[in-house]
Scaffold this motif. Structure first.
Motif, PDB file in Angstrom:
ATOM      1  N   ASP A   1     -25.053  -1.219 -27.968  1.00 22.44           N
ATOM      2  CA  ASP A   1     -24.404  -2.539 -27.891  1.00 22.44           C
ATOM      3  C   ASP A   1     -22.902  -2.422 -28.104  1.00 22.44           C
ATOM      4  OD1 ASP A   1     -26.850  -3.662 -27.445  1.00 22.44           O
ATOM      5  OD2 ASP A   1     -27.176  -4.300 -29.528  1.00 22.44           O
ATOM      6  N   ALA A   2     -22.511  -1.589 -29.075  1.00 25.56           N
ATOM      7  CA  ALA A   2     -21.082  -1.408 -29.324  1.00 25.56           C
ATOM      8  C   ALA A   2     -20.395  -0.765 -28.121  1.00 25.56           C
ATOM      9  CB  ALA A   2     -20.870  -0.546 -30.574  1.00 25.56           C
TER      10      ALA A   2
ATOM     11  N   ARG B   1     -17.568  -2.416 -25.805  1.00 25.42           N
ATOM     12  CA  ARG B   1     -16.290  -1.746 -25.561  1.00 25.42           C
ATOM     13  C   ARG B   1     -16.022  -1.613 -24.070  1.00 25.42           C
ATOM     14  NH1 ARG B   1     -14.871   3.233 -24.294  1.00 25.42           N
ATOM     15  NH2 ARG B   1     -17.023   3.976 -24.474  1.00 25.42           N
ATOM     16  N   ILE B   2     -17.065  -1.251 -23.305  1.00 23.22           N
ATOM     17  CA  ILE B   2     -16.904  -1.114 -21.852  1.00 23.22           C
ATOM     18  C   ILE B   2     -16.575  -2.450 -21.223  1.00 23.22           C
ATOM     19  CG2 ILE B   2     -18.158  -0.614 -19.724  1.00 23.22           C
ATOM     20  CD1 ILE B   2     -19.642   1.577 -21.233  1.00 23.22           C
TER      21      ILE B   2
ATOM     22  N   LEU C   1     -12.998  -3.311 -22.035  1.00 22.16           N
ATOM     23  CA  LEU C   1     -12.082  -2.487 -21.263  1.00 22.16           C
ATOM     24  C   LEU C   1     -12.063  -2.916 -19.799  1.00 22.16           C
ATOM     25  CD1 LEU C   1     -10.180  -0.056 -21.025  1.00 22.16           C
ATOM     26  CD2 LEU C   1     -12.195   1.420 -20.754  1.00 22.16           C
ATOM     27  N   PHE C   2     -13.253  -3.202 -19.253  1.00 23.37           N
ATOM     28  CA  PHE C   2     -13.333  -3.640 -17.863  1.00 23.37           C
ATOM     29  C   PHE C   2     -12.602  -4.969 -17.666  1.00 23.37           C
ATOM     30  CE2 PHE C   2     -15.512  -5.983 -14.487  1.00 23.37           C
ATOM     31  CZ  PHE C   2     -15.384  -5.086 -13.431  1.00 23.37           C
ATOM     32  N   SER C   3     -12.854  -5.908 -18.563  1.00 24.76           N
ATOM     33  CA  SER C   3     -12.215  -7.223 -18.446  1.00 24.76           C
ATOM     34  C   SER C   3     -10.697  -7.109 -18.551  1.00 24.76           C
ATOM     35  CB  SER C   3     -12.756  -8.161 -19.525  1.00 24.76           C
ATOM     36  OG  SER C   3     -14.158  -8.326 -19.399  1.00 24.76           O
TER      37      SER C   3
ATOM     38  N   ASP D   1     -16.137   8.115 -17.197  1.00 27.13           N
ATOM     39  CA  ASP D   1     -16.913   8.326 -18.419  1.00 27.13           C
ATOM     40  C   ASP D   1     -18.257   7.604 -18.401  1.00 27.13           C
ATOM     41  OD1 ASP D   1     -14.786   9.800 -19.346  1.00 27.13           O
ATOM     42  OD2 ASP D   1     -13.911   8.150 -20.500  1.00 27.13           O
ATOM     43  N   ASN D   2     -18.428   6.648 -17.504  1.00 20.99           N
ATOM     44  CA  ASN D   2     -19.652   5.849 -17.476  1.00 20.99           C
ATOM     45  C   ASN D   2     -20.160   5.747 -16.035  1.00 20.99           C
ATOM     46  OD1 ASN D   2     -19.595   4.529 -20.417  1.00 20.99           O
ATOM     47  ND2 ASN D   2     -17.525   4.426 -19.568  1.00 20.99           N
TER      48      ASN D   2
END
Length: 422
Positions: free
Chosen positions: A115-116, A120-121, A124-126, A153-154
């Protein structure tokens, strides 16, 4: 009343927990163990008596001290055994509960970490997408590089990141900022820089960076490559692409319908593993498809190649169509491989058309026009080519038609129909 509801909910949760662990309530488990133990003892006693024969009935005799002590020992041993059984059941249940608690704790830790990470993703995306809409070019560049790092990274988010970059490139650029460029036609990026104001030049750098990021992560030379993003779908329909570079890249699906390629466009040795769509594309510079491999259906209908098209040694594994295409400069299909149907219906070749040494399964050129010269030397046709309604410049001593075809008497426009003389 609320306390009763809470107690009822706790009892329900406890029962669900027991079912999840495969355990009975404690009293049920102890009762079952005691009954089982008593049953085993009685059964063993009866079986023992049956095997050795029941002792004959006799008058009971008073028990001596030794016998009483033995019976007491037996009673104590039985009680101790039952106590050990209870302890064993309790220890087993405790062990099961502890193991379940550890598993649950690890699962909760993984869920918390997941969830964390997702938060965070998402943040960062927003933030990166928000940066792409910033008025400062430097901030937009930062947004692009943040999206690149996120996708690298994802892997699960790569499709989304690529979609965002493609959407950015699809947004109007030259048609709004410099309408004069669209009318003049720009061949090289340096000419475009001269035609743009300062804000336009900065936006050009942002777009070139987005194109470069896509090319970097679609470049494929075989083997394991950590920077390569597989199974990507590029939707650049209607985009204005400047000096576009996709050489030696491997992409699953591409859609360039209605795209405008300003400056050269290089697809040299590129591989499109699935559908490739170039319907209505406008190539203002040289379109380089040398050694490209299109593994599935490809469609170039109604495209315009103003600066020339080079498909030398390209391979089209499935059906490909060039219907209504305009080749404003030389068109090279030398040593191209067409193992399936290829159609050039109503195509216009304004300059030379080279098909020498091409391997063609089946081709149709109905109603096409060859205003330059056509070269089919050493071309191999599995099926007889169809040139119905084709016209070509005449006289032109450089024409090299397939066997069985020649130009007839020219008309007033200097174009002669191609006819079969076999």
């Amino acid at each position: 009343m609320s306390n009763e509801r809470e107690s009822s909910a706790e009892r329900l949760d406890t029962k669900r927990g027991y079912r999840a662990l495969g355990l009975w309530p404690m009293w049920y488990a102890l009762a079952a163990c005691l009954l089982t133990a008593i049953s085993l003892i009685v059964t063993a006693w009866l079986l023992f008596n049956w095997l050795i024969g029941s002792p004959p009935k006799a008058s009971p005799k008073p028990l001596d001290i030794t016998t009483q002590l033995e019976l007491a020992k037996l009673a104590f041993a039985t009680v101790a055994g039952l106590g050990a059984l209870v302890a064993l059941v309790t220890a087993y249940r405790k062990q099961r509960i502890d193991e379940a608690a550890q598993i649950l704790a690890r699962q909760m830790a993984r869920d918390t970490t997941h969830d964390a990470t997702e938060r965070r993703i998402t943040d960062l995306f927003s933030n990166s997408v928000e940066q792409l809409g910033h008025e400062q070019a430097a901030v937009r560049l930062g947004g692009l590089y943040s999206l690149e790092r996120l996708a690298q990274d994802n892997p699960a988010h790569r499709d989304t990141v690529v979609s965002v970059m493609c959407a950015y490139l699809r947004m109007p650029f030259l048609t709004q900022n410099t309408p004069g460029v669209a009318r003049r036609g720009v061949t090289y990026p340096l000419e475009l820089l001269d035609a743009l104001d300062r804000a336009g030049q900065q936006e050009l750098q942002v777009r070139l960076t987005a194109q470069s990021i896509l090319r970097t992560h679609l470049f494929y030379s075989g083997g394991s490559q950590p920077n390569y993003w597989p199974r990507i779908y590029l939707d650049l329909s209607g985009a204005e692409l400047i000096h576009f570079e996709l050489s030696e890249c491997r992409v699953q699906i591409v859609n360039f319908e209605g795209a405008r390629f300003i400056g050269g466009a290089s697809f040299r040795k590129a591989e499109f593993t699935k559908i490739a769509t170039f319907i209505g594309s406008d190539f203002q510079g040289v379109a380089d498809f040398r050694g490209a491999r299109l593994s599935h259906a490809a469609n170039f209908d109604d495209s315009i190649f103003r600066g020339g098209a080079d498909f030398t040694a390209a391979t089209f594994s499935r059906m490909v169509t060039f219907n209504g295409v305009t080749f404003g400069n030389d068109a090279h299909f030398t040593k191209a491989n067409f193992p399936d149907l290829v159609t050039f219906r109503s195509a216009r070749f304004a300059a030379a058309a080279y098909f020498n040494e091409a391997a063609i399964q089946e081709c149709r050129f109905q109603d096409s026009e060859f205003h330059g010269f056509a070269v089919f030397d050493s071309a191999q046709f599995s099926l007889r080519p169809d040139f119905a309604g084709v016209s070509a410049s005449h006289p032109n001593e450089h024409h090299r038609w397939p066997d069985g075809w020649r130009t007839d008497s020219p008309g007033s426009d200097g174009m002669a129909p191609l006819v079969s003389w076999e």
